[in-house]
Design a protein around this motif. Structure first.
Motif, PDB file in Angstrom:
ATOM      1  N   MET A 282      40.639  60.854   5.868  1.00 38.97           N
ATOM      2  CA  MET A 282      41.008  60.823   4.445  1.00 38.97           C
ATOM      3  C   MET A 282      41.938  61.970   4.105  1.00 38.97           C
ATOM      4  SD  MET A 282      37.489  61.854   2.481  1.00 38.97           S
ATOM      5  CE  MET A 282      36.280  60.941   3.380  1.00 38.97           C
ATOM      6  N   THR A 283      41.688  63.141   4.693  1.00 35.49           N
ATOM      7  CA  THR A 283      42.539  64.280   4.361  1.00 35.49           C
ATOM      8  C   THR A 283      43.957  64.057   4.870  1.00 35.49           C
ATOM      9  OG1 THR A 283      40.570  65.618   4.636  1.00 35.49           O
ATOM     10  CG2 THR A 283      42.652  66.772   4.423  1.00 35.49           C
ATOM     11  N   ALA A 284      44.079  63.641   6.140  1.00 34.76           N
ATOM     12  CA  ALA A 284      45.419  63.443   6.698  1.00 34.76           C
ATOM     13  C   ALA A 284      46.169  62.351   5.936  1.00 34.76           C
ATOM     14  CB  ALA A 284      45.307  63.080   8.175  1.00 34.76           C
ATOM     15  N   GLY A 285      45.481  61.256   5.651  1.00 37.26           N
ATOM     16  CA  GLY A 285      46.142  60.156   4.954  1.00 37.26           C
ATOM     17  C   GLY A 285      46.611  60.565   3.570  1.00 37.26           C
ATOM     18  N   ASN A 286      45.742  61.231   2.833  1.00 35.63           N
ATOM     19  CA  ASN A 286      46.111  61.591   1.468  1.00 35.63           C
ATOM     20  C   ASN A 286      47.184  62.657   1.432  1.00 35.63           C
ATOM     21  OD1 ASN A 286      44.508  59.807   0.031  1.00 35.63           O
ATOM     22  ND2 ASN A 286      42.704  61.081   0.291  1.00 35.63           N
ATOM     23  N   VAL A 287      47.101  63.627   2.338  1.00 35.46           N
ATOM     24  CA  VAL A 287      48.123  64.679   2.334  1.00 35.46           C
ATOM     25  C   VAL A 287      49.483  64.081   2.702  1.00 35.46           C
ATOM     26  CG1 VAL A 287      48.882  66.767   3.484  1.00 35.46           C
ATOM     27  CG2 VAL A 287      46.529  66.566   2.735  1.00 35.46           C
TER      28      VAL A 287
ATOM     29  N   VAL B   2      34.205  67.114   0.542  1.00 33.09           N
ATOM     30  CA  VAL B   2      35.541  66.859   1.098  1.00 33.09           C
ATOM     31  C   VAL B   2      36.140  65.617   0.441  1.00 33.09           C
ATOM     32  CG1 VAL B   2      36.788  66.181   3.184  1.00 33.09           C
ATOM     33  CG2 VAL B   2      35.059  67.950   3.299  1.00 33.09           C
ATOM     34  N   MET B   3      35.299  64.614   0.261  1.00 34.10           N
ATOM     35  CA  MET B   3      35.802  63.385  -0.346  1.00 34.10           C
ATOM     36  C   MET B   3      36.190  63.629  -1.808  1.00 34.10           C
ATOM     37  SD  MET B   3      34.045  59.670  -0.492  1.00 34.10           S
ATOM     38  CE  MET B   3      34.538  58.532  -1.763  1.00 34.10           C
TER      39      MET B   3
ATOM     40  N   VAL C 178      39.713  62.740  -3.407  1.00 30.22           N
ATOM     41  CA  VAL C 178      39.924  61.848  -4.549  1.00 30.22           C
ATOM     42  C   VAL C 178      40.921  62.486  -5.515  1.00 30.22           C
ATOM     43  CG1 VAL C 178      38.788  60.881  -6.569  1.00 30.22           C
ATOM     44  CG2 VAL C 178      37.723  60.686  -4.346  1.00 30.22           C
ATOM     45  N   VAL C 179      40.818  63.801  -5.658  1.00 32.15           N
ATOM     46  CA  VAL C 179      41.737  64.495  -6.570  1.00 32.15           C
ATOM     47  C   VAL C 179      43.160  64.481  -6.012  1.00 32.15           C
ATOM     48  CG1 VAL C 179      42.226  66.680  -7.691  1.00 32.15           C
ATOM     49  CG2 VAL C 179      39.883  65.904  -7.470  1.00 32.15           C
ATOM     50  N   ILE C 180      43.288  64.740  -4.706  1.00 27.90           N
ATOM     51  CA  ILE C 180      44.630  64.699  -4.094  1.00 27.90           C
ATOM     52  C   ILE C 180      45.231  63.312  -4.281  1.00 27.90           C
ATOM     53  CG2 ILE C 180      45.916  64.894  -1.947  1.00 27.90           C
ATOM     54  CD1 ILE C 180      43.781  66.740  -0.902  1.00 27.90           C
ATOM     55  N   ALA C 181      44.399  62.298  -4.021  1.00 29.35           N
ATOM     56  CA  ALA C 181      44.901  60.926  -4.097  1.00 29.35           C
ATOM     57  C   ALA C 181      45.294  60.590  -5.521  1.00 29.35           C
ATOM     58  CB  ALA C 181      43.836  59.959  -3.596  1.00 29.35           C
ATOM     59  N   LEU C 182      44.507  61.081  -6.482  1.00 29.33           N
ATOM     60  CA  LEU C 182      44.839  60.778  -7.876  1.00 29.33           C
ATOM     61  C   LEU C 182      46.264  61.206  -8.171  1.00 29.33           C
ATOM     62  CD1 LEU C 182      44.054  59.982 -10.778  1.00 29.33           C
ATOM     63  CD2 LEU C 182      43.665  62.387 -11.171  1.00 29.33           C
ATOM     64  N   TYR C 183      46.661  62.363  -7.615  1.00 28.82           N
ATOM     65  CA  TYR C 183      47.976  62.890  -7.955  1.00 28.82           C
ATOM     66  C   TYR C 183      49.072  61.900  -7.587  1.00 28.82           C
ATOM     67  CZ  TYR C 183      52.040  65.791  -8.321  1.00 28.82           C
ATOM     68  OH  TYR C 183      53.274  66.250  -8.667  1.00 28.82           O
ATOM     69  N   TYR C 184      49.051  61.396  -6.339  1.00 25.48           N
ATOM     70  CA  TYR C 184      50.174  60.527  -5.996  1.00 25.48           C
ATOM     71  C   TYR C 184      50.082  59.158  -6.664  1.00 25.48           C
ATOM     72  CZ  TYR C 184      47.285  58.919  -1.963  1.00 25.48           C
ATOM     73  OH  TYR C 184      46.296  58.428  -1.156  1.00 25.48           O
TER      74      TYR C 184
END
Lengths: 542, 528
Positions: free
Chosen positions: A340-345, A476-477, A481-487
């Motif tokens: 999830m981290t790699a995908g979202n970043v 971590v999730m 979720v916050v990172i993903a919200l941004y994009y």
């Protein structure tokens, strides 16, 4: 398809055949249609149980044949034939929805299941329980939506119709067969039936990108299969069975000198599945494959391809490798966090102006979403029952609807402007409802109201993690979720921004409009009544 | 009565959906219709809340009234559970009032300019925002509370990002990302409670008063919930999204952000943290009190720095920082864990909503008239001379500022006084010396607050109206202030006078609110 099934089964069934008791299923659920005379060596087959993948397979063959006889100007009918076939297959799920799980292709006696009624019911190669039905719904429903999306793509991009529809239906058949299979041989065959046509589908667009995409996809997937087969052979060597429930038994009672072999086999099998769900670090093929493929196929792969890999992973881990629960639980938790981290970043780093950035963003976001999907699987390793798997099923269903909806909008917009993120500026002014639908899908993916159903999808996944004591993974999730919200939000905001330059809109083809309406309506209904999908998480699956 | 409460949530939702319907081909006429629809719907909601308040059994404010309790998602044990008591009723009325006033204000004064979307979208978002705000105060299920908490994010994001000014997109992003991170962590706390206690129902959990939850669970859950709500409240040091959001937001956005959204954080602390995880709360109360005390002084010092001549302080930013200070008092009252302190906190909550709402309206009006909210440009060499140029606006601004600094007889006084009382004699088990220290620091904060507010009044309201405007050297690049400005307009008078009147009423008759909240607070704290 039935041939494959029967063949694989007969091969595996040899010990039973040589035993004095004839291999006759005594399942009370088998229909009168399929009942065989007692004492006969002919297997009775529960045709109703295997109907969904069977219908899809027959439709695939039908399309291939019809392609030979239809004149060129009537090839459009092939698309509707496929859509009809998939719809029929979906209808075939209905009679299975009520009542108990039904099994077919069973063995009376296999290693580890001697005489025990509870275990022998697990020694079936095909089981249609709630888990199976949910994933078959996802595979066939996802296939249906992808087919609706493809109707105009095949026309406009001059793709070879007969081949395209045959491959799509075959792949959907494999994906529908996979969650039902309960032995490793059927599982791998189903997985290959799902993947092999997909390579060709990705490469059907005959430009440089398509070929490169197909090659990358093919090489990584074949490597995965090879690794997985090696793992399966080790497991078979250590436990003496390919049936999942028998493997669990065998692993628990394996002799000490076979333990390393069994463990290595389990690990290699998991690595193979990790490739299939594009978990980090086996995810590099994914963005290029999605951008090279026709858009409906990219959507199909992001939902049905992932669902196939996930259902296989869920079956193998929670049934076969149950005795190693804590080990693979931790491994999957780490894998989920990394994925999830790699995908979202990576999704965060997509720039609006680069070509195909919309598809690339969805591709990377699907890597991130796969990470969330792995969380309940990891949680299942820590709990006694397979309960947390329900969260994965729920999340996969929700994700399937909204992600295909998002791909439908991408398909609609790329017809008139392009598939850069910047092409979405001012969409609201040009196409109100399309823009609102995309905004809704993106907010569902982000899990923020008004995308209530996406929010509840996240809630059940969080719940699975918290219940299993995986607090660190939940945190971590939460960050992810916050990172993903941004994009997702940047994209959503773009829809309502003023357009860069005036665009002339082309009329939306009817199948595309229907897909958009269908996915948006389903997502909206589920937002009002989340119970409809969340009940899957509540009941028992297996 | 329960139908009233459901209608309260349904009405704005339907209104928001209605803005999507075609309202005519002429865009300007459609915009006017949409704005009128907004006023009508928010007005109807306000009427419903009045009905709710009148029909409320004032003899038993600690009892949940107008209760609806339905199964919504049995699969994960989420119930559609609504109800109001003495704690939530004033907040619901405040929310409906502020939203209505904002809708009225927007019919005449909607932010415009290049790239500003239509008034239809504005109305739709405002109504959606109202749904989320009202739902937060009305729901009695933890998961539902989380959903309501999240509903406000998207509308407020777009209000700031599309109708705001200055660095609006980064400010809006910061607002939503901060809040979402907080609320996601808060959700983890809720799920932990749900997993241990087997229910998400707030009334049941509050009645259990922490029994059935182990100490460790309580501490972890309390930490997660405090973290989430402290971002929203906001507590120092998690406040840094607030000044930017306020500076960039349109007037209406600022009013609702300060008037209602911040209250959602403190309301959550009182409704969820205190009764459901009492052991965990007691563990963190001293730290929360310390953060509150720091926040009070920090907010005041930041305001003093902004109010200094030559600091180029933005008035909206200044009021945003003052909110950090005022919410510090609310948090201090809650941290004391005493009925007195929590009552004070709830009172200060309402008072801050009224006074800061009024202040943001006034500053918005000043910004409209002068084209800037920069204090130095406004004040020029002698002062902005509102008393001379627009005496009514000047007088109202002075009134609001004096109310904000806590003059006895106005709403700002009681809440802060009671919060400090609570800190003077905290609940058993809390360190008294620590809380007395916090109280002394908070007292110092009131002095600083008085200092910067009087400085602002001096620089904005006083001065020589005939002095030449300071457009010169230091004002380069900014619009020069105009010498002649119109005084209060009718729509402004309509939208501001209720706030001023209620500030006076709450100040002179505090029992009106305290009588409602006191029994409910005692009930929540386990005393009655």
């Amino acid at each position: 398809m039935p041939g494959t099934l029967l063949g694989s089964h007969l091969l595996l069934g040899q010990p039973a055949m040589t035993s004095p008791v004839p291999a006759v299923t005594s399942m009370a659920t088998s229909t009168s249609l399929a009942s065989a005379a007692p004492g006969s060596f002919v297997q009775s087959i529960d045709w109703v149980a295997i109907a969904p993948p069977l219908i899809a397979a027959l439709a695939a063959l039908g399309v291939l044949l019809a392609d030979l006889f239809l004149p060129a100007e009537r090839k459009r009918a092939l698309g509707w034939l496929s859509v009809g076939g998939l719809a029929l297959a979906l209808i075939a799920l209905l009679p299975l929805a009520h009542g108990d799980a039904r099994s077919t292709f069973c063995l009376r006696n296999v290693a580890g299941a001697t005489g025990n009624a509870a275990l022998s019911s697990g020694a079936c190669s095909y089981v249609a329980d709630h888990f199976t039905l949910a994933f078959q719904l996802l595979a066939l429903g996802g296939g249906l939506i992808a087919a609706l999306l493809s109707v105009h793509t095949v026309d406009e991009e001059k793709l070879p119709g007969g081949e395209y529809w045959f491959l799509l239906l075959s792949s959907a058949t494999g994906a529908a067969l996979l969650p039902a299979s309960r032995d490793l041989a059927t599982l791998i065959i189903a997985l290959e039936v799902a993947s092999l046509p997909a390579f060709a589908l990705v490469g059907l667009r005959r430009d440089g990108r398509g070929a490169e995409a197909a090659l990358k996809f093919f090489l990584s997937s074949v490597t995965a299969t090879a690794v997985m087969l090696l793992g399966v052979s080790f497991v078979y060597a250590a436990t003496g069975s390919l049936h999942l429930s028998a493997i669990a038994d065998g692993l628990a009672h394996a002799p000490a000198q076979l333990k390393p072999l069994a463990e290595a086999g389990a690990a290699l099998t998991l690595v193979g599945f990790a490739f299939k769900v594009a978990a980090v670090p086996f995810h590099f093929w994914l963005p290029d494959t999605y951008t090279g493929a026709p858009i409906p196929i990219a959507g199909y792969l992001s939902v049905v391809g992932k669902a196939a890999g996930l259902s296989g992973l869920a079956l193998v881990t929670t049934i076969a490798f149950r005795p190693y629960g804590h080990t693979w639980g931790l491994a999957l938790a780490v894998l989920a966090a990394l994925t999830m981290t790699a995908g979202n970043v990576a999704a965060l780093r997509q720039r609006g102006g680069t070509p195909h950035s919309a598809v690339r963003l969805l591709a990377w976001s699907s890597v991130g979403q796969a990470g969330y999907l792995l969380v309940p699987l990891a949680a299942a390793g820590y709990s006694e029952a397979a309960e947390p798997i329900g969260a994965t099923v729920v999340y996969a269903l929700i994700y399937g609807v909204v992600n295909l909806g998002a791909f439908a909008v991408v398909a609609a917009v790329s017809r008139s402007t392009g598939s850069r993120l910047d092409d979405y500026a001012g969409l609201f002014a040009r196409r109100r409802w399309t823009a609102l639908a995309l905004a809704f899908f993106l907010l569902c993916l982000a899990g923020l109201p008004p995308g209530i159903v996406g929010l509840f999808g996240k809630v059940v996944v969080f719940r699975a993690a918290v219940d299993a004591g995986l607090g660190w993974l939940a945190v971590v999730m939460a960050v992810n979720v916050v990172i993903a919200l941004y994009y997702y939000l940047v994209w959503t905001a773009k829809l309502f921004a003023p357009a860069e330059q005036p665009v002339t809109e082309r009329r939306l083809p009817a199948p595309l409009a229907a897909t958009l309406g269908l996915t948006a309506a389903v997502a909206a209904v589920l937002s009002v009544a989340p119970q409809l999908v969340l009940q899957v998480a509540g009941g028992s699956l297996f | 009565m329960n139908a009233v409460l459901i209608a309260l949530l349904l009405l704005p939702l339907l209104g928001a959906v209605a803005t999507l319907a075609p309202l005519g081909t002429d865009p300007q006429a459609a915009d006017r219709r949409a704005l009128r629809l907004g006023v009508a719907v928010t007005g109807a909601v306000l009427l419903l809340t009045v009905v709710l308040a009148v029909g409320f059994d004032h003899g038993a404010p600690s009892r949940m009234q107008a209760v609806t309790d339905l199964r919504w998602i049995p699969a994960i044990g989420v119930r559609f559970h609504l109800g109001v008591d003495g704690i939530s009723l004033p907040l619901i009325v405040l929310t409906a009032l502020l939203t209505f006033l904002c809708a009225v204000y927007s019919t005449k004064r909607l932010p415009d300019g290049e790239g500003t979307p239509s008034a239809r979208s504005f109305t739709g978002l405002l109504l959606l925002l109202e749904v989320g705000m009202l739902a937060t105060f009305a729901v009695l299920d933890l998961v539902l509370f989380f959903v309501a908490f999240e509903i406000v994010l998207i509308p407020m994001y777009f209000l700031i990002a599309r109708w705001g000014s200055g660095q609006r997109v980064p400010a809006a992003n910061r607002f939503i990302l901060y809040t979402l991170l907080g609320s996601a962590v808060m959700l983890l706390g809720f799920l932990l409670i749900g997993a241990q206690a087997g229910t998400f129902d707030m009334t049941e959990l509050a009645a259990a008063h922490g029994s059935g939850l182990s100490h460790t669970t309580q501490v972890i859950a309390a930490l997660a919930i405090v973290a989430g709500l402290a971002v929203k409240a906001p507590a120092w040091p998690l406040h840094s999204w607030l000044p930017d959001a306020h500076t960039s937001a349109p007037t209406v956005g600022s009013v609702l952000l300060a008037g209602v959204l911040l209250k959602m954080g403190t309301y959550g602390l009182v409704r969820i943290l205190l009764p459901i995880v009492p052991d965990g709360t007691a563990t963190f109360a001293p730290y929360l009190g310390a953060l509150a005390a720091v926040g009070i002084v920090y907010g005041s010092l930041a305001c003093l720095a902004l109010a200094r001549p030559g600091a180029k302080g933005d008035l909206k930013r200044l009021i945003a920082y003052s909110s950090v200070g005022h919410m510090g008092f609310v948090l201090l009252g809650i941290a004391s864990l005493t009925p007195v302190g929590v009552n004070g906190a709830l009172f200060a909550n309402i008072a801050h909503g009224l006074i800061t709402g009024l202040l943001f309206f006034l500053v918005g009006a000043v910004k409209d008239r002068y084209g800037t909210a920069d204090l130095d440009t406004l004040a020029g060499t002698t002062g902005a001379a509102l008393y001379g140029r627009a005496p009514r606006i000047g007088a109202l601004l002075a009134f609001a500022a004096v109310a904000s600094l806590g003059l006895p007889g106005l709403a700002g006084f009681w809440g802060e006084l009671l919060a400090m009382f609570g800190a003077f004699d905290p609940a058993a088990g809390l360190s008294r010396p620590a809380f007395v220290t916090y109280m002394v620091i908070a007292g110092l904060g009131t002095l600083l607050t008085a200092g910067y507010l009087l400085l602002v009044v001096k620089r904005v309201c006083m001065g020589d109206p005939s002095a030449p405007p300071a457009g010169g050297p230091e004002g380069a690049g900014q619009p020069a202030p105009v010498a002649e400005i119109p005084d209060i307009r009718p729509y402004e008078a309509v939208s501001w006078s209720p706030l001023a009147a209620l500030t006076l009423v709450a100040g002179l008759w505090p029992a009106l609110l305290l009588g409602l909240s006191d029994p409910a607070v005692k009930h929540l704290l386990g005393g009655g």
